[in-house]
Design a protein around this motif. Structure first.
Motif, PDB file in Angstrom:
ATOM      1  N   GLU A  39      44.763  74.060  27.399  1.00 53.53           N
ATOM      2  CA  GLU A  39      43.330  73.958  25.719  1.00 53.53           C
ATOM      3  C   GLU A  39      42.376  74.629  25.974  1.00 53.53           C
ATOM      4  O   GLU A  39      42.424  74.484  27.046  1.00 53.53           O
ATOM      5  CB  GLU A  39      43.078  72.402  25.869  1.00 53.53           C
ATOM      6  CG  GLU A  39      44.221  71.341  25.296  1.00 53.53           C
ATOM      7  CD  GLU A  39      44.327  70.964  23.903  1.00 53.53           C
ATOM      8  OE1 GLU A  39      43.842  71.265  22.643  1.00 53.53           O
ATOM      9  OE2 GLU A  39      45.520  72.058  23.427  1.00 53.53           O
ATOM     10  N   SER A  40      41.916  74.433  24.705  1.00 53.44           N
ATOM     11  CA  SER A  40      40.151  75.683  25.501  1.00 53.44           C
ATOM     12  C   SER A  40      39.003  74.825  26.399  1.00 53.44           C
ATOM     13  O   SER A  40      38.581  75.692  26.290  1.00 53.44           O
ATOM     14  CB  SER A  40      39.625  74.816  23.512  1.00 53.44           C
ATOM     15  OG  SER A  40      39.718  73.951  22.965  1.00 53.44           O
ATOM     16  N   GLY A  42      40.335  73.742  28.633  1.00 53.20           N
ATOM     17  CA  GLY A  42      40.959  74.205  30.315  1.00 53.20           C
ATOM     18  C   GLY A  42      41.759  72.935  30.681  1.00 53.20           C
ATOM     19  O   GLY A  42      42.409  72.921  31.989  1.00 53.20           O
ATOM     20  N   SER A  43      41.674  72.114  29.701  1.00 56.90           N
ATOM     21  CA  SER A  43      42.910  71.124  30.435  1.00 56.90           C
ATOM     22  C   SER A  43      44.244  71.371  29.811  1.00 56.90           C
ATOM     23  O   SER A  43      44.754  72.365  29.387  1.00 56.90           O
ATOM     24  CB  SER A  43      42.735  69.605  29.775  1.00 56.90           C
ATOM     25  OG  SER A  43      42.644  69.583  28.115  1.00 56.90           O
ATOM     26  N   ARG A  44      45.582  70.625  30.783  1.00 57.59           N
ATOM     27  CA  ARG A  44      46.673  71.483  31.045  1.00 57.59           C
ATOM     28  C   ARG A  44      47.573  70.053  30.314  1.00 57.59           C
ATOM     29  O   ARG A  44      48.590  69.909  31.272  1.00 57.59           O
ATOM     30  CB  ARG A  44      46.809  71.608  32.478  1.00 57.59           C
ATOM     31  CG  ARG A  44      45.738  72.915  33.204  1.00 57.59           C
ATOM     32  CD  ARG A  44      46.042  74.130  31.983  1.00 57.59           C
ATOM     33  NE  ARG A  44      46.934  74.795  31.985  1.00 57.59           N
ATOM     34  CZ  ARG A  44      47.523  75.685  33.298  1.00 57.59           C
ATOM     35  NH1 ARG A  44      47.045  75.388  33.793  1.00 57.59           N
ATOM     36  NH2 ARG A  44      48.321  76.166  33.000  1.00 57.59           N
ATOM     37  N   PRO A  45      48.067  69.796  29.492  1.00 59.82           N
ATOM     38  CA  PRO A  45      48.547  68.490  28.587  1.00 59.82           C
ATOM     39  C   PRO A  45      49.579  69.240  29.033  1.00 59.82           C
ATOM     40  O   PRO A  45      49.783  70.324  27.967  1.00 59.82           O
ATOM     41  CB  PRO A  45      48.095  68.080  27.867  1.00 59.82           C
ATOM     42  CG  PRO A  45      46.945  69.325  27.234  1.00 59.82           C
ATOM     43  CD  PRO A  45      46.674  70.095  27.835  1.00 59.82           C
ATOM     44  N   PHE A  46      51.180  68.049  28.965  1.00 58.38           N
ATOM     45  CA  PHE A  46      52.323  68.216  28.586  1.00 58.38           C
ATOM     46  C   PHE A  46      52.387  68.112  27.322  1.00 58.38           C
ATOM     47  O   PHE A  46      51.449  67.653  26.800  1.00 58.38           O
ATOM     48  CB  PHE A  46      53.021  67.672  29.371  1.00 58.38           C
ATOM     49  CG  PHE A  46      53.230  68.929  30.660  1.00 58.38           C
ATOM     50  CD1 PHE A  46      54.552  69.037  31.181  1.00 58.38           C
ATOM     51  CD2 PHE A  46      52.325  68.117  31.651  1.00 58.38           C
ATOM     52  CE1 PHE A  46      55.133  69.543  31.925  1.00 58.38           C
ATOM     53  CE2 PHE A  46      52.945  68.559  33.112  1.00 58.38           C
ATOM     54  CZ  PHE A  46      54.262  69.757  33.251  1.00 58.38           C
ATOM     55  N   GLY A  47      53.569  68.114  26.330  1.00 60.95           N
ATOM     56  CA  GLY A  47      53.203  67.846  24.965  1.00 60.95           C
ATOM     57  C   GLY A  47      53.718  68.693  24.254  1.00 60.95           C
ATOM     58  O   GLY A  47      54.120  68.563  23.471  1.00 60.95           O
ATOM     59  N   GLY A  48      53.857  70.035  24.583  1.00 55.81           N
ATOM     60  CA  GLY A  48      53.604  71.128  23.692  1.00 55.81           C
ATOM     61  C   GLY A  48      53.278  71.389  22.653  1.00 55.81           C
ATOM     62  O   GLY A  48      52.012  70.564  22.619  1.00 55.81           O
ATOM     63  N   LYS A  96      42.275  61.887  15.890  1.00 54.00           N
ATOM     64  CA  LYS A  96      43.021  62.411  16.359  1.00 54.00           C
ATOM     65  C   LYS A  96      43.633  62.763  18.051  1.00 54.00           C
ATOM     66  O   LYS A  96      44.708  62.739  18.025  1.00 54.00           O
ATOM     67  CB  LYS A  96      43.123  63.543  15.204  1.00 54.00           C
ATOM     68  CG  LYS A  96      43.873  64.602  14.980  1.00 54.00           C
ATOM     69  CD  LYS A  96      44.014  66.102  15.045  1.00 54.00           C
ATOM     70  CE  LYS A  96      43.182  66.199  16.370  1.00 54.00           C
ATOM     71  NZ  LYS A  96      43.264  68.031  15.824  1.00 54.00           N
ATOM     72  N   ARG A  97      42.112  62.779  18.091  1.00 54.07           N
ATOM     73  CA  ARG A  97      42.039  63.506  19.013  1.00 54.07           C
ATOM     74  C   ARG A  97      42.075  62.760  20.662  1.00 54.07           C
ATOM     75  O   ARG A  97      43.359  63.169  21.135  1.00 54.07           O
ATOM     76  CB  ARG A  97      40.310  64.362  19.799  1.00 54.07           C
ATOM     77  CG  ARG A  97      40.190  65.498  19.309  1.00 54.07           C
ATOM     78  CD  ARG A  97      39.216  66.156  19.597  1.00 54.07           C
ATOM     79  NE  ARG A  97      39.187  67.596  18.913  1.00 54.07           N
ATOM     80  CZ  ARG A  97      37.448  67.822  18.474  1.00 54.07           C
ATOM     81  NH1 ARG A  97      36.586  67.057  19.086  1.00 54.07           N
ATOM     82  NH2 ARG A  97      37.598  68.999  18.297  1.00 54.07           N
ATOM     83  N   GLY A  98      41.978  61.664  20.055  1.00 50.68           N
ATOM     84  CA  GLY A  98      42.549  60.240  21.105  1.00 50.68           C
ATOM     85  C   GLY A  98      43.734  60.182  20.767  1.00 50.68           C
ATOM     86  O   GLY A  98      44.553  59.392  21.788  1.00 50.68           O
ATOM     87  N   ILE A  99      44.481  59.678  20.320  1.00 50.97           N
ATOM     88  CA  ILE A  99      45.573  59.788  19.541  1.00 50.97           C
ATOM     89  C   ILE A  99      46.753  60.691  20.191  1.00 50.97           C
ATOM     90  O   ILE A  99      47.393  60.708  21.007  1.00 50.97           O
ATOM     91  CB  ILE A  99      46.276  59.504  18.350  1.00 50.97           C
ATOM     92  CG1 ILE A  99      45.847  58.374  17.381  1.00 50.97           C
ATOM     93  CG2 ILE A  99      47.727  59.731  18.088  1.00 50.97           C
ATOM     94  CD1 ILE A  99      46.041  58.119  15.657  1.00 50.97           C
ATOM     95  N   VAL A 100      46.201  61.544  19.936  1.00 46.61           N
ATOM     96  CA  VAL A 100      47.148  63.053  21.643  1.00 46.61           C
ATOM     97  C   VAL A 100      46.576  63.602  22.555  1.00 46.61           C
ATOM     98  O   VAL A 100      47.759  62.892  23.427  1.00 46.61           O
ATOM     99  CB  VAL A 100      46.573  64.638  20.553  1.00 46.61           C
ATOM    100  CG1 VAL A 100      46.984  65.879  21.393  1.00 46.61           C
ATOM    101  CG2 VAL A 100      46.562  64.890  19.430  1.00 46.61           C
TER     102      VAL A 100
END
Ligand code: FAD
Ligand code: NAD
Length: 476
Positions: A39-40, A42-48, A96-100
């Motif tokens: 993510e912008s 720097g975080s590295r979430p899974f989920g594509g 929206k960001r919270g749900i993601v």
């Protein structure tokens, strides 16, 4: 350089890759899932794509904008006064960001519970089922696997005449992050993304013009439904221009000048923002080392057979990076089936019963063949339709627009396709999916008791209509 041995290495942690990894681990296979999403911040979430910038965030904004729109235009009919209505766009985006975040962080817990090893980094397939993973620090490690599952997904197609600038000319991800409602919004492509995201910003007050290159609207949908949909969208103020070939887009300080041709005539529109959503392409950048034996087709998709086997031994590929519809649930099913095949089980994907849903208002959903496809295939068929205008629950909900259409074989009565435009179409369609999965007939739907009053009764009546025995509809 370190060496690690696994039964299964999954490259890609989107809705095709992460369920493949979970299912493989459930079946007792030592599994690692490698993913490079960043993510912008720097975080590295899974989920594509699906969880980060696709299905989940778009549906969050569709829900917010629909509630706003209904408060604005429908509440009064219920006797509800809301005073002056406001829209806080940054708050909507924050929700929206919270749900993601909730869903992407949930994957870590699912991996933990199933025993999948998560690994952030870029995966590159080497020969002999070995995968080189480059971490953020540039450090490389090689994973040795008995099986590799490629699930690297897709990326938006960029038009050479309308290149993304991340500010005024954006892809779908950019259109999920607007901080204010554009006064005038241009959309290139009247596909699923164009219609869903066009709807979001239209409901919040943007003037929306959609430029579609083809003359046919929603060519993959049943054309009776597509025509009805176009009528509704036009009435909502979405200006869909068919046969519009974009020739250039120039972003300036004030907005974007979009040039296009329609029926041989040069035209231009000025918009504040332009969303380019003309399809997605398979994502294979930096994926294949030398000598892997994995072949691509002429459009860049990884070639696979019906069981998602690539041309290299013990290398599989699933999701958007292979042929078929680019849908999260199609990729998930392929991932799960591949994990089961690797574990020695019998499994297959039923490609004939994959539902499609467009989350506009009214919603559009279908499974199986369109009437045009059935006709082309030369089978004799019968059709039943039922309008939501005659459905009690839909009227109580103030949602009487749309219809259900059931197509069945004339002789054998098996269900060939079901098409819905109307309230909760994306939920209702699963009755038809299940019926078709069980090789059901129109009579099976006819003999199934449906609660009254319910939206599902429209499915029941449409099925009855197939044999001209609808109770609340006109049998033609
Ligand atoms: P992706 O979700 O793209 O995931 C692939 C992952 O692999 C990514 O994290 C990527 O960074 C990673 N990766 C790529 N290459 C490498 C590598 N070499 N090494 C490590 N990692 C790598 N579909 C639906 O069914 N319903 C919807 O409502 C819906 N809405 C959508 C809305 C939008 C705006 C968009 C853009 C798409 C939507 N889709 C929807 C489509 C859906 O998002 C995709 O079909 C789905 O995400 C595909 O899943 P996948 O796992 O194949 O690929
Ligand atoms: P799409 O294929 O649905 O639509 C792209 C549209 O752009 C088509 O109508 C095409 O004719 C048009 N087009 C192509 N080139 C053009 C040009 N130069 N000028 C004007 N129009 C042009 O693609 P999309 O909307 O970008 O979505 C990408 C993928 O994501 C789709 O495959 C879709 O299945 C998936 N998706 C699914 C959902 C869902 O399931 N609800 C939601 C969003 C996205």
């Amino acid at each position: 350089m370190t060496e690690n041995k696994y039964d299964v290495v999954v490259i890609g942690g989107g809705p095709a890759g992460y369920p493949a990894a979970i299912r493989a681990a459930q079946l007792g296979l030592r599994t690692v899932c490698v993913d490079n999403w960043t993510e912008s911040d720097g975080s590295r979430p899974f989920g594509g794509t699906c969880l980060n910038v696709g299905c989940i965030p778009s549906k969050a904004l569709l829900e917010s904008s629909e509630l706003y729109h209904r408060a604005e235009s429908e509440f009064a009919a219920h006797g509800i006064g809301v005073g002056s209505l406001g829209m806080d766009v940054p708050k909507m985006i924050e929700r929206k960001r919270g749900i993601v975040k909730q869903f992407t962080s949930g994957i870590s817990s699912l991996f933990k519970a199933a025993g999948v090893t998560p690994l952030k980094g870029h995966g590159r397939l080497l020969d002999g089922q070995r995968v080189e993973v480059t971490g953020d620090d540039g450090e490389k490690q090689v994973l040795e696997a008995k099986h590799v599952v490629i699930a690297t997904g897709s990326a938006p197609i960029e038009l050479p005449v309308a290149k993304f600038d991340g500010e005024r000319i954006v892809d779908s991800a950019g259109a999920l992050e607007f901080t204010e409602v554009p006064k005038k919004l241009g959309v290139i492509g009247a596909g699923v993304i164009g219609l869903e995201l066009g709807s979001v910003w239209r409901r919040l007050g943007a003037e929306v013009v959609v430029l579609e290159a083809l003359e046919t609207f929603l060519g993959t949908a049943d054309q009776q439904i597509a025509k009805d949909a176009l009528r509704h969208f036009t009435r909502q103020g979405i200006d869909v221009r068919l046969g519009a070939k974009v020739t250039g887009a120039k972003a300036g300080g004030k907005g974007v000048k979009v040039a296009y041709e329609q029926q041989g005539k040069a035209q231009q529109i000025d918009v504040d923002k332009l969303i380019v959503c003309v399809g997605r392409r398979p994502y294979t950048e930096g994926l294949l080392g030398d000598g892997t034996g994995v072949e691509l087709d002429e459009r860049g998709f990884i070639k696979v057979d019906d069981d998602c086997r690539t041309s290299a031994p013990n290398v599989w590929a699933v999701g958007d990076v292979v042929r078929g519809p680019m849908l999260a649930h199609k990729g998930t099913e392929e991932g799960v089936v591949v994990a089961e095949l690797i574990a020695g089980h019998v499994a297959e994907v039923n490609y004939r019963t994959i539902p499609s849903v467009i989350y506009t208002s009214p919603e559009i959903a279908w499974v199986g063949q369109t009437e045009e496809q059935v006709k082309k295939g030369g089978r004799k068929y019968k059709v039943g339709t039922f309008s939501f205008a005659a459905n009690g629950r839909a009227q109580a909900m103030q949602q009487g627009a749309g219809l259900v259409k059931v197509i069945a074989d004339q002789e054998y009565d098996d269900i060939l396709g079901v098409h819905i435009i109307g309230p909760m179409a994306g939920e209702l369609i699963h009755e038809a999916v299940l019926a078709m999965e069980f090789s059901g007939s129109a009579e099976d739907l006819q003999r199934t008791v449906h609660a009254h009053p319910s939206l599902s009764e429209a499915m029941h009546e449409a099925a009855l209509g197939v044999d001209k025995r609808a109770i609340h509809g006109i049998n033609r």
